[in-house]
Design a protein around this motif. Structure first.
Motif, PDB file in Angstrom:
ATOM      1  N   ASP A 165       2.385   0.349  -6.739  1.00 61.93           N
ATOM      2  CA  ASP A 165       3.369   0.229  -7.607  1.00 61.93           C
ATOM      3  C   ASP A 165       2.243  -1.398  -8.379  1.00 61.93           C
ATOM      4  O   ASP A 165       2.976  -2.486  -8.348  1.00 61.93           O
ATOM      5  CB  ASP A 165       4.845  -0.195  -7.602  1.00 61.93           C
ATOM      6  CG  ASP A 165       5.276  -1.214  -9.495  1.00 61.93           C
ATOM      7  OD1 ASP A 165       4.392  -0.865  -9.955  1.00 61.93           O
ATOM      8  OD2 ASP A 165       6.289  -1.284  -9.189  1.00 61.93           O
ATOM      9  N   PRO A 166       1.138  -1.302  -8.946  1.00 64.04           N
ATOM     10  CA  PRO A 166       0.182  -2.168  -9.133  1.00 64.04           C
ATOM     11  C   PRO A 166       1.567  -3.369  -9.902  1.00 64.04           C
ATOM     12  O   PRO A 166       0.350  -4.620 -10.381  1.00 64.04           O
ATOM     13  CB  PRO A 166      -0.538  -1.325 -10.092  1.00 64.04           C
ATOM     14  CG  PRO A 166      -0.833  -0.100  -9.442  1.00 64.04           C
ATOM     15  CD  PRO A 166       0.214   0.039  -8.756  1.00 64.04           C
TER      16      PRO A 166
ATOM     17  N   ASP B 166      -8.811  -6.142  -6.432  1.00 64.28           N
ATOM     18  CA  ASP B 166      -7.803  -4.450  -7.002  1.00 64.28           C
ATOM     19  C   ASP B 166      -6.973  -4.141  -6.346  1.00 64.28           C
ATOM     20  O   ASP B 166      -7.153  -4.249  -5.312  1.00 64.28           O
ATOM     21  CB  ASP B 166      -9.404  -3.274  -6.328  1.00 64.28           C
ATOM     22  CG  ASP B 166      -8.705  -1.582  -6.611  1.00 64.28           C
ATOM     23  OD1 ASP B 166      -8.225  -1.612  -7.776  1.00 64.28           O
ATOM     24  OD2 ASP B 166      -9.580  -0.290  -6.018  1.00 64.28           O
ATOM     25  N   THR B 167      -5.716  -4.020  -7.287  1.00 62.06           N
ATOM     26  CA  THR B 167      -4.817  -3.134  -7.365  1.00 62.06           C
ATOM     27  C   THR B 167      -4.340  -1.789  -7.275  1.00 62.06           C
ATOM     28  O   THR B 167      -3.178  -1.978  -7.459  1.00 62.06           O
ATOM     29  CB  THR B 167      -3.668  -4.462  -8.144  1.00 62.06           C
ATOM     30  OG1 THR B 167      -4.026  -4.304  -9.445  1.00 62.06           O
ATOM     31  CG2 THR B 167      -4.167  -6.159  -7.591  1.00 62.06           C
ATOM     32  N   SER B 168      -5.651  -1.247  -7.824  1.00 60.00           N
ATOM     33  CA  SER B 168      -5.057   0.373  -8.264  1.00 60.00           C
ATOM     34  C   SER B 168      -4.753   1.154  -7.016  1.00 60.00           C
ATOM     35  O   SER B 168      -4.139   1.957  -7.103  1.00 60.00           O
ATOM     36  CB  SER B 168      -6.679   0.850  -8.848  1.00 60.00           C
ATOM     37  OG  SER B 168      -6.511   0.800  -8.095  1.00 60.00           O
ATOM     38  N   THR B 169      -4.370   0.149  -6.112  1.00 65.35           N
ATOM     39  CA  THR B 169      -4.524   1.491  -4.485  1.00 65.35           C
ATOM     40  C   THR B 169      -3.063   1.425  -4.127  1.00 65.35           C
ATOM     41  O   THR B 169      -2.011   1.726  -3.441  1.00 65.35           O
ATOM     42  CB  THR B 169      -5.547   1.175  -3.504  1.00 65.35           C
ATOM     43  OG1 THR B 169      -5.487  -0.543  -3.095  1.00 65.35           O
ATOM     44  CG2 THR B 169      -7.042   1.921  -4.019  1.00 65.35           C
TER      45      THR B 169
ATOM     46  N   THR C 141       0.704  -1.027  -0.606  1.00 66.25           N
ATOM     47  CA  THR C 141      -0.117   0.210  -0.243  1.00 66.25           C
ATOM     48  C   THR C 141       1.041   0.873  -0.391  1.00 66.25           C
ATOM     49  O   THR C 141       1.904   0.917   0.063  1.00 66.25           O
ATOM     50  CB  THR C 141      -0.815  -0.280   1.420  1.00 66.25           C
ATOM     51  OG1 THR C 141       0.237   0.157   2.476  1.00 66.25           O
ATOM     52  CG2 THR C 141      -1.522  -0.904   1.459  1.00 66.25           C
TER      53      THR C 141
END
Length: 633
Positions: free
Chosen positions: A621-622, A615-618, A592
């Motif tokens: 570094d996705p 969800d990995t957008s948060t 995060t």
């Protein structure tokens, strides 16, 4: 010996359970009345879960070894107390009657005294599975010394950590131990640990393997020589019910192992009550628990539970697959074992050999089967039922923890119904509650939540040694006025409980709890490791395997050699039990923006659940996640 508190029907279970909830103090006073006390209690129970403070049988005086040995001598002195089966099937087995056990325990208790051990001193025991290990445990209890048994598979560093935490000035060990085809150099490992533990005054060494070892003048003495000099009579030290009996270290969600403390009175009552009822033990039966005394299962169901019930307990030095996969079944036939208590990991491992090793085995003496350490999967349950129990032996699927001292949720053999993969119903005195994320109790059936316990039982943890705040934070701070087990659980339509696994950062590998932080700390000790993250994943034999994601300072020339070196580091620092099953070298970890590693994502990848990562957008570094998915083992 008869057990007036043994439950003998389903109706009786329900009425006893009700009584234990409605009138807990009267209920436990009646059970405790079946034991030998030097002085009865003034008050059965005083407790609050805030501090926490829990006191059972207040101001009562006793010695647990008088209940485990002395009180059986008149009527059952010639009854076998311990049967020992050595690692090598060609070596002679040994049987100790209650009279012989009494004499050995008293003699070794005097050896401890002669070497300076006093009431309240901590004694670290690091030995193989031989009768002398049980004798050492009981001799400590007899003189009021606090024993801390360390499993023979732990490393020198793990031993040093435990010695330092307990400030144990005395150590008991063997020159070596036999385990399958391996010889383990116990004394050499202890010697390595003692380099950083100069406060240890005496090491008493039992000669088992004749391995060449170094004996330090003034510190190290031979067990056998000391026994020859010792008297065979030793009065049992009078202990308070709440005096410490033992410390047993267990992994937590932080790197440092924590010393779970159990006390004399409540633990004795609980270990005995659960043993007699869950296994429906009958006098004369032979109880074979395959655990190591270095774990709580061995404390409660090889030593204290069976011996306090005047039972015959079978101790096995070796492993289930040595010299071949028929070894357990040979032992059962050789001694006409009535009760087999083992781990789902062992069952799954033996299943993998097929039924060939069972071909010439009889197994008709078996009456009760049990499992411990982790929930048993249905396939293994049915294999155990059909091939070992021949569909005529009830299987008790027991849920409990180091901290609970004894079995908490389980069917009672042949008395209450079993259900594959379910621990089923709580024992009398155990009040489970399922709690949601907000801390509210989830009532009714067909629900799931975090498993907590509402009310103390006699075997409950009292503290973590030298750090009471850690005990409060770990077990009593998550939810107000509740003991939090760390396990998720579901309750079916009939009210049966099924444990669904840990909800914290602790793995259950082959029935042994290992903290992810502890393994990460060990991995990070390797000079070329920058950072690591460890998660569990489903493992066919162990239940849970260890999957390590590791960032190294630079890409290694030989990846396999680098992984082997990391594995060796973990083995050296914790022991082989904590070796990662899979190591994936990565360039980064999903974090995060505040720097927290998202283990949930890593767990999904390790499990192969690529579609359900969420969800990995948060993330900081996705793109890291895609890299890790590509490189999955």
């Amino acid at each position: 010996m008869s057990y007036p508190y043994q439950i003998r029907s389903l109706e009786q279970y329900h009425s006893e359970y009700r009584r234990s909830i409605e009138q807990p103090e009267e209920f436990w006073a009646a059970i405790a009345g079946n034991f030998q006390w030097k002085k009865k209690w003034d008050k059965v129970l005083e407790w609050n879960f805030k501090e926490p403070t829990i006191k059972w049988f207040q101001s009562a005086k006793l010695n647990i070894t008088e209940n485990c040995i002395d009180r059986h001598l008149n009527k059952n002195g010639d009854t076998p107390a311990i049967i020992w089966e050595p690692n090598d099937p060609n070596e002679k087995s040994r049987t100790l009657t209650y009279k012989q056990l009494h004499e050995q325990v008293c003699r070794f208790a005097n050896v401890l005294k002669n070497n300076g051990v006093k009431k309240g001193d901590r004694v670290c025991i690091y030995m193989g599975m031989i009768p002398e290990l049980a004798i050492a445990v009981l001799a400590c209890a007899r003189i009021g010394a606090i024993h801390s048994v360390i499993f023979g598979g732990f490393s020198a560093q793990s031993i040093a950590d435990r010695l330092q935490d307990a400030q144990a000035e005395y150590a008991l060990t063997c020159d070596g131990a036999y385990r399958g085809a391996k010889d383990i150099a116990l004394k050499n490992i202890i010697d390595d640990a003692l380099v950083s533990c100069l406060f240890v005054k005496k090491v008493i060494v039992y000669e088992r393997t004749k391995t060449p070892i170094s004996m330090i003048k003034g510190r190290d003495v031979w067990w056998q020589e000391e026994m020859e000099k010792a008297d065979s009579k030793c009065e049992a030290e009078i202990m308070d019910a709440e005096d410490m009996l033992f410390i047993l270290y267990t992994s937590g969600s932080t790197g440092k192992p924590k010393g779970v403390v159990h006390t004399c009175g409540g633990y004795m009552v609980w270990a005995n009550y659960t043993f007699v009822n869950v296994f429906q033990y009958q006098p004369g039966q032979i109880h074979f628990c395959t655990a190591d005394i270095g774990w709580i299962t061995g404390h409660s169901y090889i030593v204290y539970g069976p011996l306090s019930a005047g039972a015959t307990t079978l101790l096995f030095e070796g492993i289930p697959s040595y010299p071949d996969a028929g070894r357990f079944w040979e032992i059962i036939d050789k001694y006409k074992v009535d009760i087999l208590y083992t781990a789902p990991t062992a069952i799954r491992s033996l299943m993998s050999y097929g039924i060939e090793p069972l071909k010439d085995k009889n197994l008709s003496s078996l009456k009760v089967l049990g499992t411990v350490g982790e929930p048993i999967n249905e396939e293994a349950w049915h294999w155990y039922d059909e091939n070992i129990g021949k569909k005529r032996c009830p299987i008790v699927d027991t849920w409990w923890q180091t901290e609970t001292g004894g079995i908490m949720i389980s069917n009672l053999a042949g008395i209450t119904p079993a259900k594959p993969s379910y621990a089923t119903l709580p024992l009398p005195g155990v009040q489970p509650a399922l709690i949601d994320e907000k801390g509210n109790e989830i009532k009714g059936n067909n629900v799931s939540g975090n498993l907590c316990i509402k009310f103390p039982w006699p075997g409950i943890i009292r503290t973590t040694y030298g750090d009471h705040e850690r005990c409060r934070v770990n077990y009593f701070a998550a939810y107000e006025n509740l003991y939090f087990t760390g396990d998720g659980c579901l309750r079916d339509a009939e009210g049966n409980y099924r444990i669904t696994g840990r909800v914290d950062d602790v793995l259950n590998v082959s029935g042994h709890r290992i903290g992810t932080a502890e393994i990460e700390n060990a991995i990070n000790m390797h000079s070329d490791v920058v950072e690591s993250a460890v998660v569990g994943y489903p493992h066919d034999i162990k239940g849970q395997g260890i999957y390590a994601y590791i960032i190294m300072t630079k890409k290694p020339e030989d990846e396999n050699a680098a992984k082997a070196a990391i594995t060796q580091t973990v083995t050296k620092i914790i022991g082989a039990i904590a070796k990662p099953d899979k190591i994936q070298l990565v360039n980064g970890l999903p974090k995060t923006r505040s720097g927290k590693i998202m283990r949930r994502i890593l767990r999904k990848i390790a499990e192969g659940e690529m579609q359900h990562i969420g969800d990995t957008s948060t993330l900081l570094d996705p793109a890291v996640v895609e890299d890790i998915k590509q490189g999955r083992m």
